[in-house]
Motif scaffolding. Structure first.
Motif, PDB file in Angstrom:
ATOM      1  N   PHE A 142       0.840  -1.190   0.000  1.00  0.00           N
ATOM      2  CA  PHE A 142       0.000   0.000   0.000  1.00  0.00           C
ATOM      3  C   PHE A 142       0.876   1.240   0.000  1.00  0.00           C
ATOM      4  O   PHE A 142       2.082   1.174   0.249  1.00  0.00           O
ATOM      5  CB  PHE A 142      -0.974   0.028   1.175  1.00  0.00           C
ATOM      6  CG  PHE A 142      -0.328   0.251   2.521  1.00  0.00           C
ATOM      7  CD1 PHE A 142      -0.218   1.524   3.039  1.00  0.00           C
ATOM      8  CD2 PHE A 142       0.136  -0.819   3.275  1.00  0.00           C
ATOM      9  CE1 PHE A 142       0.359   1.737   4.286  1.00  0.00           C
ATOM     10  CE2 PHE A 142       0.714  -0.626   4.522  1.00  0.00           C
ATOM     11  CZ  PHE A 142       0.829   0.669   5.019  1.00  0.00           C
ATOM     12  N   GLY A 143       0.257   2.363  -0.303  1.00  0.00           N
ATOM     13  CA  GLY A 143       0.986   3.620  -0.326  1.00  0.00           C
ATOM     14  C   GLY A 143       0.021   4.783  -0.365  1.00  0.00           C
ATOM     15  O   GLY A 143      -1.180   4.622  -0.128  1.00  0.00           O
ATOM     16  N   PHE A 144       0.543   5.962  -0.684  1.00  0.00           N
ATOM     17  CA  PHE A 144      -0.246   7.177  -0.731  1.00  0.00           C
ATOM     18  C   PHE A 144       0.157   7.993  -1.947  1.00  0.00           C
ATOM     19  O   PHE A 144       1.327   8.013  -2.322  1.00  0.00           O
ATOM     20  CB  PHE A 144      -0.009   8.021   0.529  1.00  0.00           C
ATOM     21  CG  PHE A 144      -0.388   7.315   1.787  1.00  0.00           C
ATOM     22  CD1 PHE A 144      -1.677   7.385   2.285  1.00  0.00           C
ATOM     23  CD2 PHE A 144       0.545   6.549   2.477  1.00  0.00           C
ATOM     24  CE1 PHE A 144      -2.033   6.722   3.441  1.00  0.00           C
ATOM     25  CE2 PHE A 144       0.198   5.875   3.642  1.00  0.00           C
ATOM     26  CZ  PHE A 144      -1.100   5.957   4.121  1.00  0.00           C
ATOM     27  N   VAL A 145      -0.812   8.654  -2.534  1.00  0.00           N
ATOM     28  CA  VAL A 145      -0.552   9.598  -3.618  1.00  0.00           C
ATOM     29  C   VAL A 145      -1.186  10.926  -3.221  1.00  0.00           C
ATOM     30  O   VAL A 145      -2.307  10.950  -2.698  1.00  0.00           O
ATOM     31  CB  VAL A 145      -1.071   9.085  -4.984  1.00  0.00           C
ATOM     32  CG1 VAL A 145      -2.569   8.906  -4.979  1.00  0.00           C
ATOM     33  CG2 VAL A 145      -0.645  10.014  -6.112  1.00  0.00           C
ATOM     34  N   THR A 146      -0.435  12.018  -3.405  1.00  0.00           N
ATOM     35  CA  THR A 146      -0.916  13.353  -3.063  1.00  0.00           C
ATOM     36  C   THR A 146      -0.903  14.219  -4.310  1.00  0.00           C
ATOM     37  O   THR A 146       0.118  14.296  -4.997  1.00  0.00           O
ATOM     38  CB  THR A 146      -0.028  14.005  -1.981  1.00  0.00           C
ATOM     39  OG1 THR A 146       0.056  13.138  -0.860  1.00  0.00           O
ATOM     40  CG2 THR A 146      -0.584  15.352  -1.544  1.00  0.00           C
ATOM     41  N   PHE A 147      -2.033  14.843  -4.582  1.00  0.00           N
ATOM     42  CA  PHE A 147      -2.169  15.724  -5.734  1.00  0.00           C
ATOM     43  C   PHE A 147      -2.055  17.180  -5.305  1.00  0.00           C
ATOM     44  O   PHE A 147      -2.345  17.528  -4.164  1.00  0.00           O
ATOM     45  CB  PHE A 147      -3.531  15.526  -6.408  1.00  0.00           C
ATOM     46  CG  PHE A 147      -3.656  14.219  -7.119  1.00  0.00           C
ATOM     47  CD1 PHE A 147      -3.160  14.069  -8.402  1.00  0.00           C
ATOM     48  CD2 PHE A 147      -4.279  13.152  -6.509  1.00  0.00           C
ATOM     49  CE1 PHE A 147      -3.277  12.859  -9.062  1.00  0.00           C
ATOM     50  CE2 PHE A 147      -4.399  11.940  -7.155  1.00  0.00           C
ATOM     51  CZ  PHE A 147      -3.896  11.797  -8.444  1.00  0.00           C
ATOM     52  N   GLU A 148      -1.672  18.027  -6.239  1.00  0.00           N
ATOM     53  CA  GLU A 148      -1.621  19.460  -5.983  1.00  0.00           C
ATOM     54  C   GLU A 148      -3.029  20.032  -5.824  1.00  0.00           C
ATOM     55  O   GLU A 148      -3.263  20.941  -5.044  1.00  0.00           O
ATOM     56  CB  GLU A 148      -0.903  20.151  -7.147  1.00  0.00           C
ATOM     57  CG  GLU A 148      -0.751  21.641  -6.975  1.00  0.00           C
ATOM     58  CD  GLU A 148       0.027  22.255  -8.103  1.00  0.00           C
ATOM     59  OE1 GLU A 148       1.227  22.526  -7.887  1.00  0.00           O
ATOM     60  OE2 GLU A 148      -0.549  22.449  -9.186  1.00  0.00           O
ATOM     61  N   ASP A 149      -3.987  19.470  -6.547  1.00  0.00           N
ATOM     62  CA  ASP A 149      -5.350  19.997  -6.586  1.00  0.00           C
ATOM     63  C   ASP A 149      -6.341  18.938  -6.114  1.00  0.00           C
ATOM     64  O   ASP A 149      -6.276  17.790  -6.534  1.00  0.00           O
ATOM     65  CB  ASP A 149      -5.675  20.404  -8.020  1.00  0.00           C
ATOM     66  CG  ASP A 149      -6.976  21.151  -8.156  1.00  0.00           C
ATOM     67  OD1 ASP A 149      -7.901  20.920  -7.353  1.00  0.00           O
ATOM     68  OD2 ASP A 149      -7.072  21.958  -9.086  1.00  0.00           O
ATOM     69  N   SER A 150      -7.289  19.328  -5.277  1.00  0.00           N
ATOM     70  CA  SER A 150      -8.258  18.378  -4.735  1.00  0.00           C
ATOM     71  C   SER A 150      -9.291  17.924  -5.766  1.00  0.00           C
ATOM     72  O   SER A 150     -10.015  16.962  -5.532  1.00  0.00           O
ATOM     73  CB  SER A 150      -8.988  18.993  -3.539  1.00  0.00           C
ATOM     74  OG  SER A 150      -9.704  20.145  -3.929  1.00  0.00           O
ATOM     75  N   ASN A 151      -9.366  18.560  -6.908  1.00  0.00           N
ATOM     76  CA  ASN A 151     -10.352  18.187  -7.927  1.00  0.00           C
ATOM     77  C   ASN A 151      -9.991  16.918  -8.685  1.00  0.00           C
ATOM     78  O   ASN A 151     -10.804  16.393  -9.429  1.00  0.00           O
ATOM     79  CB  ASN A 151     -10.550  19.336  -8.928  1.00  0.00           C
ATOM     80  CG  ASN A 151     -11.119  20.562  -8.260  1.00  0.00           C
ATOM     81  OD1 ASN A 151     -11.896  20.458  -7.317  1.00  0.00           O
ATOM     82  ND2 ASN A 151     -10.709  21.727  -8.720  1.00  0.00           N
ATOM     83  N   ASN A 152      -8.789  16.398  -8.510  1.00  0.00           N
ATOM     84  CA  ASN A 152      -8.350  15.222  -9.247  1.00  0.00           C
ATOM     85  C   ASN A 152      -9.103  13.957  -8.892  1.00  0.00           C
ATOM     86  O   ASN A 152      -9.220  13.052  -9.711  1.00  0.00           O
ATOM     87  CB  ASN A 152      -6.855  14.983  -9.023  1.00  0.00           C
ATOM     88  CG  ASN A 152      -6.033  16.180  -9.432  1.00  0.00           C
ATOM     89  OD1 ASN A 152      -5.631  16.952  -8.578  1.00  0.00           O
ATOM     90  ND2 ASN A 152      -5.838  16.361 -10.714  1.00  0.00           N
TER      91      ASN A 152
END
Length: 173
Positions: A142-152
């Motif tokens: 498992f892991g995590f992905v973080t986007f710059e924008d919450s709309n993704n």
């Protein structure tokens, strides 16, 4: 089967605060402080530990001057014989916008770079992390992905048939 869970992971973060991952299990708070002092005055430095006192392999540190963070970010870092991964801490407001997503059921071959590449199709990825077992050095799946924008999230959460390293990605939220 990989899964997603949405949610925020709030932490009090400042412009001068950093997350440091990939630490050697033997690295001390003082050793970490001494290393990063070459980039500026370190106000606080804490290696996160299990209840039994063993290092969890990551730390948070805060510089007196936010410009010190910029100085850290422009080069690679090695401490106690290991490559470490300092990152600018993500401000609390960004966490509250649901920009970070849990990804479960990852293939053993999935790494941070393949996650970053896959999810960049859905928007600008600011961080991708695969959690590694400290004993075996293998992926925990498992892991995590973080986007710059919450709309993704609208583009992939709840969608069926998304494949990451030959594994189907589904929404668990």
């Amino acid at each position: 089967m990989p899964t997603f869970a949405t949610g925020s992971y709030p932490t009090v973060l400042l412009d001068s605060k950093m997350f440091v991952g990939g630490l050697n299990w033997d690295t001390t708070d003082e050793g970490l402080r001494k290393y990063f002092s070459e980039f500026g005055k370190v106000d606080a430095c804490t290696i996160m530990r299990d209840p039994d006192g063993r290092s969890r392999g990551f730390a948070f540190l805060t510089f007196d001057d936010p410009e010190s963070v910029n100085a850290v970010m422009i080069r690679e870092h090695y401490l106690d014989g290991k490559a470490i991964d300092p990152k600018r801490a993500i401000p609390r407001e960004e966490h509250l916008r649901n920009t970070r997503y849990f990804v479960g059921g990852l293939a053993p071959t999935t790494n941070a770079e393949s996650m970053r590449e896959f999810f960049s199709a859905f928007g600008k990825v600011v961080d991708a992390t695969v959690m590694i077992d400290r004993e075996s050095g293998r992926s925990k799946g498992f892991g995590f992905v973080t986007f710059e924008d919450s709309n993704n999230a609208d583009q992939f959460v709840g969608k069926l048939g998304l494949m990451l390293d030959d594994k189907q990605v589904t929404d668990r939220s």
